[in-house]
Design an enzyme around this catalytic site. Structure first.
Site, PDB file in Angstrom:
ATOM      1  CD  GLU A  68     116.318  19.402 -37.479  1.00 17.80           C
ATOM      2  OE1 GLU A  68     116.479  20.005 -36.401  1.00 17.80           O
ATOM      3  OE2 GLU A  68     115.967  19.978 -38.526  1.00 17.80           O
ATOM      4  CG  HIS A  70     111.709  17.503 -40.381  1.00 21.54           C
ATOM      5  ND1 HIS A  70     111.802  17.259 -41.737  1.00 21.54           N
ATOM      6  CD2 HIS A  70     112.890  18.091 -40.037  1.00 21.54           C
ATOM      7  CE1 HIS A  70     112.960  17.717 -42.180  1.00 21.54           C
ATOM      8  NE2 HIS A  70     113.661  18.209 -41.169  1.00 21.54           N
ATOM      9  CG  HIS A  74     115.476  19.300 -45.480  1.00 23.57           C
ATOM     10  ND1 HIS A  74     114.849  20.513 -45.331  1.00 23.57           N
ATOM     11  CD2 HIS A  74     115.745  18.866 -44.229  1.00 23.57           C
ATOM     12  CE1 HIS A  74     114.749  20.789 -44.039  1.00 23.57           C
ATOM     13  NE2 HIS A  74     115.272  19.807 -43.342  1.00 23.57           N
ATOM     14  CG  HIS A 108     118.036  15.420 -41.757  1.00 24.86           C
ATOM     15  ND1 HIS A 108     116.742  15.057 -41.477  1.00 24.86           N
ATOM     16  CD2 HIS A 108     118.048  16.781 -41.729  1.00 24.86           C
ATOM     17  CE1 HIS A 108     116.007  16.150 -41.286  1.00 24.86           C
ATOM     18  NE2 HIS A 108     116.790  17.196 -41.420  1.00 24.86           N
ATOM     19  CB  CYS A 122     118.241  23.662 -47.212  1.00 25.83           C
ATOM     20  SG  CYS A 122     117.026  22.486 -46.584  1.00 25.83           S
TER      21      CYS A 122
END
Lengths: 155, 155
Positions: A68, A70, A74, A108, A122
């Site tokens: 995914e 976004h 992270h 990723h 994370c």
């Protein structure tokens, strides 16, 4: 009890196998929401007074997270075991304490080795957008990279 | 190079003794700014696009952080060695992977054991207020708790 009606524990002791007091092991995502395999989530720090959250994800041997991307970033600290991660079109082998930075809109995915779990912290913004999965065209573009194709097909 | 002119490394491999590629070991605070002893700071994740920061602090055997409090919160994950922390008026023994939550305006201080370092991750808001140290009256009030006095005097 805190203002937000959840008990705040000043100390949560670590137990066996990356468990913690008062910190349930949860599903990674809603079942069926996206492709993933054998991964759990523990929220270590999440509080309305903190702008960041810290979660511990653990992928069982042979499992993987969702592919995914976004707008939010992270910051990952590997804690346990080993595996590989796909960041953009690069595949990296990762081991405990390695740091992974996932910039906005970067594809990723994390994958545990077949014989060992992969556990990692994370860091993420508390306020964030929803992840997007690749469409057919995007997936085809990713698979044109031999190392990415090998990773996506299970290493 | 990223928009903010610092190179972003997708992967920073862990080296020996809790070192990381491209991640300098820095002074904990400006020398003389506050009482502390034998503690270093490595900023693992700090980016204008992230609302939280993750730092790794390491206190050498016998060292300690500053006794302080502030409006912002901390989320701590112990990674290495052992020691104790003062949270409010409670003293806790901590070991790897224990989680410590420091709520707003709570006095806190970390102290390594005399024979082992104490290394820990600390999650904090990127935008935050400056720590305050206790005044004489506040310190006297803390020292009225026998366990706190023992901790402050070196355990």
């Amino acid at each position: 009890m805190s203002a937000n009606s959840a008990a705040i524990h000043a100390l949560r002791k670590a137990g066996k196998d990356f468990s913690w007091e008062a910190t349930p092991r949860l599903p990674y995502k809603e079942e069926g929401a996206a492709p993933f395999k054998a991964i759990s989530r523990q929220t270590l720090f999440s509080d309305p007074r903190m702008a960041g959250e810290l979660r511990y994800f653990e992928i069982a041997p042979g499992g993987y997270s969702t592919l995914e991307r976004h707008a939010h970033m992270h910051g990952v600290v590997v804690l346990r075991g080993g595996g590989q991660c796909l960041i953009g079109t690069a595949v990296h082998t990762i081991k405990p304490h390695d740091l992974v930075t996932i910039e906005p809109w970067t594809w990723h995915q994390f994958r545990a080795d077949t014989t060992t779990p992969l556990g990692f912290l994370c860091l993420v913004n508390a306020e964030r957008d929803r992840p997007l999965m690749p469409n057919e065209e995007e997936l085809a573009a990713l698979r044109r990279h031999p190392a990415v194709r090998e990773f996506l097909d299970g290493g």
